[in-house]
Design a protein around this motif. Sequence first.
Motif, PDB file in Angstrom:
ATOM      1  N   ASN A  74       0.803  -1.221   0.000  1.00 30.64           N
ATOM      2  CA  ASN A  74       0.000   0.000   0.000  1.00 30.64           C
ATOM      3  C   ASN A  74       0.835   1.269   0.000  1.00 30.64           C
ATOM      4  O   ASN A  74       0.289   2.361  -0.157  1.00 30.64           O
ATOM      5  N   LYS A 101      -0.808   4.481   6.668  1.00 31.48           N
ATOM      6  CA  LYS A 101      -1.909   3.513   6.587  1.00 31.48           C
ATOM      7  C   LYS A 101      -2.042   2.746   7.903  1.00 31.48           C
ATOM      8  O   LYS A 101      -1.051   2.492   8.596  1.00 31.48           O
ATOM      9  N   VAL A 158      -6.137  -3.090   4.734  1.00 35.46           N
ATOM     10  CA  VAL A 158      -5.997  -1.686   5.132  1.00 35.46           C
ATOM     11  C   VAL A 158      -7.381  -1.089   5.379  1.00 35.46           C
ATOM     12  O   VAL A 158      -8.326  -1.357   4.646  1.00 35.46           O
TER      13      VAL A 158
END
Length: 476
Positions: free
Chosen positions: A391, A420, A429
């Motif tokens: 991510n 995150k 997430v």
Amino acid sequence: MEPEEERLRQLVFGDEDQLLEKLEKSDEEQAEESSSDSEEENESRLQLPAKRKAAWEDEDDAEEEEVDMTHRFRKDFQKSDAESKMSKQKLQQRLKEQFQRAMGGTPSWAEKSVKKSKKKEDKDDEDEDEDDEDNELLKKTGNYVGSSESLPKGIIKLKKCLNANSENPSEDRLTTVQFHPSAQVVMTAGLDHNISLFQVDGKTNPKIQSIHLERFPVNKACFTANGEQVVATGMKNKLFYIYDMIEGKVIPVPRVRGLNEQRVKEFEVSPDGEFMLLTGSSGYLHLMTMKTREVVRSLKINGDVCATAFTGDGSKIFSSSDEGEVYIWDVKSSKCMKRFMDEGCVRGTSLAVSRDGLYVACGSQSGVVNIYSQKTCLQESSPKPLKALMNLLTPATSLRFNSNSEILAIASRAEDEANKLVHIPSFTVFSNFPLFRRKTIYRSHCLDFSPNSGFYSVANNKGHAVLFRLLHYKDF
């Protein structure tokens, strides 16, 4: 009735009328005796002991000695410039108030003990309550399994609070934000040479104290395990400071016996408070005792050390190299128990170990964060990650697990809003963080959760400790 028996009864008891009179008379006498006894007891209780006179009095006790408040160690206790002098009694009260603010109230060891009899009564009451609850439980039928208290995945309930250091924001980049291990306090430190303590309530976050270290931009600051001291390292040399919050002293440590390094920047404090792990050059790690402040053991890895972490029980050390290799050390023997390559990693950048001993997270230059099982890392020569998080698009420079390993915070200081929160064990997430119309976090340089995960804070390049309230967790 026989005549002989009747005669015998009269000799012993007398007539029936006489017997009744005797019984009534005896009852009256007993009543009078008991009433006289109670009157005597009441009189004795009302007789209060006479106040004892002091054997000796010191005339100097009545004189109030003034303390100079312009001294640099006492300036923080002034509420205004008019308080250039203060009585000893008032200063003592000011110190007591500051200690209670720092500790989040009066600590349990300072409270007055309760009498044993009261404890016994409370225990009896608790036993009765438990019996009542048990009886009530047995009278009913139905499902007594409540809803799960584990953190749900997908969306995390949170709210943005006033910045933790809003009363005294840093004039330069913040390098550290850390919550106190036991009190409702947060610490910030940065390149403006200041270490500041704030009380955390999410509304005003009042400042408790600030320490200025002359010509010493702080690279990292950390509470000791018992929360009574702060260790701070700089950017340029091996000098570091220890701030004793109980005594109010700043102790410089210019050199450490057995340490042959030009500078000390990165370090970790063991969970038991016994050791401080100093990161050296050329792959060296130095284990220093907090008591004597001397290096007792040195460890060596291939390449340069990029990150280190103690396990929750303090028995092992995880360290990662810039070559992507992870080492596991036994603290007692200083032996390398295991080493493995972080899968897919070309250059390591960060490392985090969960407090409960379940997970290890390894960050890399590419932004990928691999999450491993600690148990698997100790048993297998080439462990496979449970999940590879992709991510982040820039180097993963900061990793942090919360107290119960339900959240892993990952961030990169190379890009704004690159922060995150990962739900564990689904390894997904949270989609609503960060999700703001304008930039709030900016570049993340340090992350931390409060002891019971009620708050999450990020130290950024703007000198702010951004604060969030995680609503799922009820405690600080």
